[in-house]
Scaffold this active site. Sequence first.
Site, PDB file in Angstrom:
ATOM      1  N   ASP A 141       0.858  -1.184   0.000  1.00 62.26           N
ATOM      2  CA  ASP A 141       0.000   0.000   0.000  1.00 62.26           C
ATOM      3  C   ASP A 141       0.890   1.229   0.000  1.00 62.26           C
ATOM      4  O   ASP A 141       2.008   1.198   0.555  1.00 62.26           O
ATOM      5  CB  ASP A 141      -0.910   0.031   1.240  1.00 62.26           C
ATOM      6  CG  ASP A 141      -0.246   0.770   2.391  1.00 62.26           C
ATOM      7  OD1 ASP A 141       0.554   0.145   3.100  1.00 62.26           O
ATOM      8  OD2 ASP A 141      -0.504   1.990   2.554  1.00 62.26           O
TER       9      ASP A 141
ATOM     10  N   HIS B 109      -5.253   7.473 -13.732  1.00 65.17           N
ATOM     11  CA  HIS B 109      -4.172   6.861 -14.524  1.00 65.17           C
ATOM     12  C   HIS B 109      -3.093   6.239 -13.627  1.00 65.17           C
ATOM     13  O   HIS B 109      -2.642   5.110 -13.864  1.00 65.17           O
ATOM     14  CB  HIS B 109      -3.512   7.893 -15.448  1.00 65.17           C
ATOM     15  CG  HIS B 109      -2.191   7.426 -15.943  1.00 65.17           C
ATOM     16  ND1 HIS B 109      -2.031   6.526 -16.992  1.00 65.17           N
ATOM     17  CD2 HIS B 109      -0.933   7.672 -15.479  1.00 65.17           C
ATOM     18  CE1 HIS B 109      -0.748   6.255 -17.158  1.00 65.17           C
ATOM     19  NE2 HIS B 109      -0.061   6.927 -16.259  1.00 65.17           N
TER      20      HIS B 109
ATOM     21  N   CYS C  63      -5.589   7.835 -20.902  1.00 61.95           N
ATOM     22  CA  CYS C  63      -4.592   7.860 -21.979  1.00 61.95           C
ATOM     23  C   CYS C  63      -5.237   7.681 -23.348  1.00 61.95           C
ATOM     24  O   CYS C  63      -4.664   8.065 -24.362  1.00 61.95           O
ATOM     25  CB  CYS C  63      -3.540   6.786 -21.733  1.00 61.95           C
ATOM     26  SG  CYS C  63      -2.532   7.159 -20.281  1.00 61.95           S
TER      27      CYS C  63
HETATM   28  N1  LIG Z   1       0.507   0.189  11.473  1.00 54.28           N
HETATM   29  C1  LIG Z   1       1.590   0.538  10.764  1.00 54.28           C
HETATM   30  N2  LIG Z   1       1.436   1.231   9.609  1.00 54.28           N
HETATM   31  C2  LIG Z   1       2.577   1.601   8.912  1.00 54.28           C
HETATM   32  C3  LIG Z   1       2.441   2.414   7.753  1.00 54.28           C
HETATM   33  C4  LIG Z   1       1.087   2.891   7.230  1.00 54.28           C
HETATM   34  C5  LIG Z   1       0.689   2.060   6.016  1.00 54.28           C
HETATM   35  N3  LIG Z   1      -0.316   2.763   5.220  1.00 54.28           N
HETATM   36  C6  LIG Z   1      -1.578   2.936   5.911  1.00 54.28           C
HETATM   37  C7  LIG Z   1      -2.574   3.683   5.063  1.00 54.28           C
HETATM   38  C8  LIG Z   1      -3.923   3.653   5.714  1.00 54.28           C
HETATM   39  C9  LIG Z   1      -4.473   5.031   5.531  1.00 54.28           C
HETATM   40  C10 LIG Z   1      -3.310   5.943   5.370  1.00 54.28           C
HETATM   41  C11 LIG Z   1      -2.184   5.122   4.840  1.00 54.28           C
HETATM   42  C12 LIG Z   1       3.607   2.803   7.083  1.00 54.28           C
HETATM   43  N4  LIG Z   1       3.779   3.608   5.999  1.00 54.28           N
HETATM   44  C13 LIG Z   1       5.113   3.668   5.813  1.00 54.28           C
HETATM   45  N5  LIG Z   1       5.699   4.396   4.877  1.00 54.28           N
HETATM   46  C14 LIG Z   1       4.921   5.306   4.041  1.00 54.28           C
HETATM   47  C15 LIG Z   1       5.914   6.358   3.624  1.00 54.28           C
HETATM   48  C16 LIG Z   1       5.305   7.293   2.670  1.00 54.28           C
HETATM   49  C17 LIG Z   1       4.669   8.444   3.160  1.00 54.28           C
HETATM   50  C18 LIG Z   1       4.133   9.337   2.240  1.00 54.28           C
HETATM   51  C19 LIG Z   1       4.242   9.090   0.869  1.00 54.28           C
HETATM   52  C20 LIG Z   1       4.870   7.923   0.419  1.00 54.28           C
HETATM   53  C21 LIG Z   1       5.406   7.017   1.315  1.00 54.28           C
HETATM   54  N6  LIG Z   1       5.795   2.931   6.700  1.00 54.28           N
HETATM   55  C22 LIG Z   1       4.874   2.375   7.514  1.00 54.28           C
HETATM   56  C23 LIG Z   1       5.013   1.575   8.644  1.00 54.28           C
HETATM   57  C24 LIG Z   1       3.863   1.205   9.361  1.00 54.28           C
HETATM   58  C25 LIG Z   1       3.968   0.439  10.581  1.00 54.28           C
HETATM   59  O1  LIG Z   1       5.064   0.060  11.037  1.00 54.28           O
HETATM   60  N7  LIG Z   1       2.816   0.142  11.241  1.00 54.28           N
HETATM   61 ZN   LIG Z   2      -3.156   5.733 -18.566  1.00 53.31          ZN
END
Ligand SMILES: Nc1nc2c(CCNCC3CCCC3)c3[nH]c(NCCc4ccccc4)nc3cc2c(=O)[nH]1
Ligand SMILES: [Zn+2]
Length: 373
Positions: free
Chosen positions: A267, A336, A310
Amino acid sequence: MAIRFEVLVRDRRSGARVGRLVTPHGTFETPMFMPVGTQATVKTLTPEELREIGAKIVLANTYHLWLRPGEDVVAEAGGLHRFMAWDGAILTDSGGFQVFSLAERRRVEEEGVYFRSHLDGSVKFMSPEVSIAVQNALGADIIMAFDECPPLEADRAYVEASAARTLRWAERSLRAHRYPERQALFGIVQGGFYPDLRVAHARALVALDFPGYAVGGLSIGEPKEVMYRILEETVPHLPEGKPRYLMGVGSPDAIFAAVERGIDLFDSVLPTRIARNGTAMTSRGRLVVRNAEYRRSWEPLDANCDCKVCRTFTRGYLRHLFHAEEMLGPRLLTYHNLYFLLSLMEGIRASIREGRFQEFKEAFLSAYYADQP
Ligand SMILES: Nc1nc2c(CCNCC3CCCC3)c3[nH]c(NCCc4ccccc4)nc3cc2c(=O)[nH]1
Ligand SMILES: [Zn+2]
């Protein structure tokens, strides 16, 4: 069983595998990317558009929905699926990560976390029991144990103590879970960037027999090689026949590296977030539609993409939408970018099935990162 998972094809040259995940809201193959819909909506898209682009499972967020509109409101609407009119699968994160990344002035205790709401500054308390109760009320098909993701700069002593507490919180999450037969609770492996702590944590969680496992505590600013090394050390200690979810990862290079190390689910807010800022993911890398060079460009975003955007619109038109601050701009780029990532996952699954995963990876990444240093 809330979910069933089976490995269908294993790559002979890496840890990559194609799996099938059966949930109460649909069956799909892995590796799979999960679009993020923090506040019960994948920003700017309708559920029908999500179906059109091939989305099978989306994420929502316990922390946000608990604060607003409240899990009781969502439950009264019949749960998240009815509330957001999405009949595919849903996964909710436990809120731990969001408390640490969003709330100000928080304090972590054995009991749970005290913090101030980022909405109105009121003092809130979240614990394994609160998180699981909210996730039970929201009704997602896959829910996450309440965990702490230690900060990037945490030292070994902090990481070790935090992982031990996260293990105790995992046990409390299991005990608090009221519907294990219809909502699969995944454990989350922590342990920072210390292979020995990671292995110990993975083994302890595996002993608790969760139906699936997430690798947390990564993609928080560490070098990609560090993430890859931690995956190499951790994933082999997770059950081969259960799903593995790498949290917060969504760039093509990291997805390929994690797939070849045995990860099944991903995700990231990346594709949807950069879309709203006017950056498209294309087969030849990122493309910033606002750039002057596209003012009179009447080609599609991506000549190799067959998505509705696209096939219908040009770079010149998309550039205009962003310069005019028209709401259609972010919508079209979000559509997209998610289509692009979901079709990348389809390409990865096909390449594993046909024994050409390494070749597909090299071809895709050399084109995607061609113009970048
Ligand atoms: N429980 C838990 N959640 C984590 C998350 C959230 C994952 N998406 C949750 C969705 C549910 C709703 C919101 C997100 C993480 N996201 C990231 N990196 C994202 C870094 C990033 C930030 C912004 C842009 C791109 C990359 N590392 C994570 C580690 C953990 C973790 O240890 N424990
Ligand atoms: Zn496209």
